[in-house]
Design a protein around this motif. Structure first.
Motif, short mmCIF file in Angstrom:
data_model
loop_
_atom_site.label_atom_id
_atom_site.label_comp_id
_atom_site.label_asym_id
_atom_site.label_seq_id
_atom_site.Cartn_x
_atom_site.Cartn_y
_atom_site.Cartn_z
N TYR A 104 0.82 -1.21 0.00
CA TYR A 104 0.00 0.00 0.00
C TYR A 104 0.85 1.27 0.00
O TYR A 104 0.59 2.20 -0.78
CB TYR A 104 -0.94 0.02 1.22
CG TYR A 104 -1.42 1.42 1.56
CD1 TYR A 104 -2.38 2.05 0.77
CD2 TYR A 104 -0.88 2.13 2.63
CE1 TYR A 104 -2.80 3.34 1.04
CE2 TYR A 104 -1.30 3.42 2.92
CZ TYR A 104 -2.26 4.01 2.11
OH TYR A 104 -2.65 5.30 2.38
N PHE A 105 1.86 1.35 0.85
CA PHE A 105 2.63 2.59 0.98
C PHE A 105 3.23 3.03 -0.35
O PHE A 105 3.17 4.21 -0.71
CB PHE A 105 3.74 2.42 2.03
CG PHE A 105 4.66 3.60 2.10
CD1 PHE A 105 4.26 4.76 2.73
CD2 PHE A 105 5.92 3.55 1.51
CE1 PHE A 105 5.10 5.88 2.77
CE2 PHE A 105 6.76 4.65 1.56
CZ PHE A 105 6.35 5.82 2.19
N TYR A 106 3.81 2.09 -1.09
CA TYR A 106 4.47 2.44 -2.35
C TYR A 106 3.43 2.90 -3.39
O TYR A 106 3.66 3.87 -4.12
CB TYR A 106 5.26 1.24 -2.88
CG TYR A 106 6.22 0.67 -1.87
CD1 TYR A 106 7.37 1.35 -1.52
CD2 TYR A 106 5.95 -0.54 -1.23
CE1 TYR A 106 8.24 0.84 -0.57
CE2 TYR A 106 6.81 -1.06 -0.29
CZ TYR A 106 7.95 -0.36 0.05
OH TYR A 106 8.79 -0.87 0.99
N HIS A 107 2.32 2.20 -3.45
CA HIS A 107 1.24 2.61 -4.36
C HIS A 107 0.72 3.99 -3.96
O HIS A 107 0.43 4.82 -4.83
CB HIS A 107 0.09 1.60 -4.30
CG HIS A 107 0.35 0.34 -5.05
ND1 HIS A 107 0.02 0.18 -6.39
CD2 HIS A 107 0.92 -0.84 -4.67
CE1 HIS A 107 0.36 -1.03 -6.79
NE2 HIS A 107 0.90 -1.67 -5.78
N HIS A 108 0.62 4.23 -2.66
CA HIS A 108 0.07 5.49 -2.19
C HIS A 108 0.93 6.67 -2.64
O HIS A 108 0.40 7.68 -3.13
CB HIS A 108 -0.02 5.46 -0.66
CG HIS A 108 -0.60 6.71 -0.07
ND1 HIS A 108 -1.91 7.10 -0.28
CD2 HIS A 108 -0.05 7.67 0.74
CE1 HIS A 108 -2.15 8.22 0.36
NE2 HIS A 108 -1.04 8.60 0.96
N CYS A 109 2.23 6.57 -2.50
CA CYS A 109 3.12 7.67 -2.89
C CYS A 109 2.99 7.99 -4.38
O CYS A 109 2.88 9.16 -4.77
CB CYS A 109 4.57 7.33 -2.55
SG CYS A 109 4.91 7.24 -0.77
N VAL A 110 2.99 6.95 -5.21
CA VAL A 110 2.87 7.17 -6.66
C VAL A 110 1.49 7.73 -7.00
O VAL A 110 1.37 8.67 -7.79
CB VAL A 110 3.13 5.85 -7.42
CG1 VAL A 110 2.89 6.04 -8.92
CG2 VAL A 110 4.57 5.37 -7.18
N ALA A 111 0.45 7.16 -6.41
CA ALA A 111 -0.92 7.60 -6.71
C ALA A 111 -1.17 9.03 -6.26
O ALA A 111 -1.83 9.81 -6.96
CB ALA A 111 -1.93 6.66 -6.05
N VAL A 112 -0.65 9.42 -5.10
CA VAL A 112 -0.82 10.80 -4.63
C VAL A 112 -0.16 11.78 -5.60
O VAL A 112 -0.67 12.86 -5.85
CB VAL A 112 -0.27 10.97 -3.20
CG1 VAL A 112 -0.21 12.45 -2.80
CG2 VAL A 112 -1.15 10.22 -2.20
#
Length: 371
Positions: free
Chosen positions: A147-155
Motif C-alpha cells: 500500500y505505501f508504495y502505491h500510495h506515494c505514486v498515486a498521490v
C-alpha cells in the motif's frame, strides 16, 4: 570501463572511489571488490562505477554488457522513449516497483536523487490524458501489502490531476505531482514496523509518524531542482485549514495551495485503499466525507474541483447501496455527485439518494478500467 553493480564480480578493481552520504569514500579507489563490496553498491543504489579492464588476478574482465552510453540526458531520453511503449497501467506498476528500490535506498541512508525521481515520475505524469478521470479508481491497482508504495505514486498522479483541473500550467502541475510523490519520502526515517503495523498506533508511534513531513522537507530543502512552493507543499501537506494539522498547526492562508491540493489527494487515495490496518471505502462515500471536511479542514475550491471529476466518471456505473440493493446510476446532480439517481436492478424504481440521506453508495460494481 564503466559498469553497473549487477555486472561486477569479485576481483574487479575500482578505478575511482565511490562517495557515501558524507562525501567520504564509501569504497576507496583501487579497492579489489568482494561480494560484500558489491552488495553495498547495490544496496546504496549506485548506478555505475569505474573499474579496471583486468581483475586483480590479471585476467581480463568481461562483463555481460558494457555501459557505452553515459550522461543523464541520454539515459533519461531512453527511459521516456521506452515508457511510451508501455500501457499506462504497466507504466504505473513499473513505477511502483522502481520506487520500492528508491525508498529502500533512502531507508539505508542514500540521499535523495532528484534527477532519479524526475526520471521515474515525469513519464507517468506526462500521460495524464490517459488517466483522465480514472484517477478515481487508482486504488483498484493497489496491493494491500504494498500500500505505501502505491500510495506515494498515486498521490503524485492525483495531485497533478487536480492541479491541471484547477488551471495550473503544464510545468506547475508537474511540480505539484512531484511534490505529492515526495510528500511521504520522510517516512524512510520512521521505524518500518510502524509503517506496516496492522493495529492502532500508540501515542508515541503517532508522534513519530507526525515527524515525517519535516523529514520529507529536509530531504529536498537544498535541492535547486524544486521550487520554494514545492518544498513548502511537501512540508505542509498534513496541515489543515482549521489548524488541526501538523507539524506546525498552520491555518488558512498560511497553508500553500499546493499543500491543500496534496491534502485532498492524500486523504482520498488513503481512504479508498485497503491498508494494512483498514479496509477500503467506496470513492463516493469518501468524497462525501471530503465534502464534510471542506469547510473546516480542507480547501473548498480543491474539493469542488475534485468532485467535478467524479461526477463525469460515474455516469452509467453499476453500484451497490448500503442496503445491498444494486442498480445503475442514471443521473448525477453536479453539486451533489455522491447523491445520484439510481435505477434499481430488476425494477423500474428510481431512487434519489439526495432525498434518502440514510442510503449511500457502498461499492462500485463495474467501472471503466485503466488500459
Amino acid at each position: 570501463m564503466r559498469v553497473e553493480p549487477t555486472q561486477l564480480v569479485p576481483g574487479c578493481v575500482l578505478i575511482k572511489g565511490v562517495k557515501g552520504k558524507t562525501s567520504k569514500d564509501l569504497i576507496p579507489q583501487k579497492t579489489t571488490l568482494t561480494e560484500e563490496h558489491i552488495t553495498v553498491l547495490k544496496k546504496f543504489l549506485v548506478p555505475s562505477v569505474e573499474v579496471a579492464a583486468k581483475l586483480a588476478t590479471g585476467e581480463m574482465f568481461e562483463p555481460s554488457s558494457i555501459l557505452r552510453q553515459e550522461g543523464p540526458a541520454k539515459e533519461k531520453a531512453s527511459n521516456i522513449e521506452n515508457s511510451t511503449k508501455l500501457s499506462v497501467k504497466d507504466l504505473y506498476n513499473q513505477t511502483v516497483e522502481e520506487f520500492k528500490k528508491l525508498f529502500s535506498g533512502w531507508q539505508n541512508g542514500v540521499p535523495l536523487d532528484l534527477p532519479a525521481v524526475r526520471k521515474l515520475m515525469i513519464p507517468l505524469l506526462e500521460r495524464l490524458d490517459e488517466w483522465d478521470n480514472e484517477v478515481f479508481s487508482l486504488s483498484n491497482l493497489a496491493i494491500r501489502k504494498d500500500y505505501f508504495y502505491h500510495h506515494c505514486v498515486a498521490v503524485g498522479i492525483i495531485s497533478a490531476y487536480i492541479g491541471r483541473k484547477m488551471g495550473y500550467r503544464h510545468g506547475e502541475y508537474l511540480q505539484i505531482g512531484l511534490a505529492g510523490f515526495l510528500s511521504d519520502s520522510g517516512m524512510a526515517k520512521i521505524d518500518p514496523a510502524i509503517i506496516v503495523k496492522k493495529g492502532s498506533l500508540t501515542h508515541a508511534e503517532m508522534a513519530s509518524i507526525k515527524k515525517h513531513p519535516t523529514y520529507s522537507y529536509r530531504f529536498v530543502e537544498n535541492s535547486s531542482m524544486l521550487t520554494k512552493q514545492v518544498k513548502l507543499a511537501i512540508l505542509q501537506h498534513h496541515e489543515r485549514m482549521d489548524g488541526s494539522g501538523y507539524p506546525l498547526g498552520l491555518t488558512q492562508k498560511k497553508i500553500h495551495m499546493y499543500a491543500r491540493i496534496i491534502a485532498v489527494a492524500d486523504q482520498y487515495h488513503a481512504m479508498t485503499c485497503s491498508r494494512p490496518y483498514q479496509d477500503s471505502q467506496s470513492s463516493f462515500h469518501v468524497v462525501e466525507q471530503l465534502q464534510k471536511d471542506q469547510y473546516l479542514k480542507l480547501d473548498p475550491r480543491v474539493v469542488h474541483t475534485f468532485m467535478e471529476g467524479i461526477a463525469n466518471f460515474s455516469n452509467g456505473s453499476r453500484v451497490q447501496l448500503s442496503d445491498l440493493r444494486t442498480g445503475e446510476i442514471v443521473f448525477i446532480e453536479p453539486n451533489q455527485p455522491t447523491r445520484p439517481i439510481i435505477k434499481i436492478d430488476g425494477t423500474e424504481e428510481l431512487i434519489s439518494l439526495q432525498n434518502n440521506p440514510s442510503l449511500y453508495i457502498q461499492a462500485i460494481l463495474s467501472n471503466q478500467t485503466i488500459s
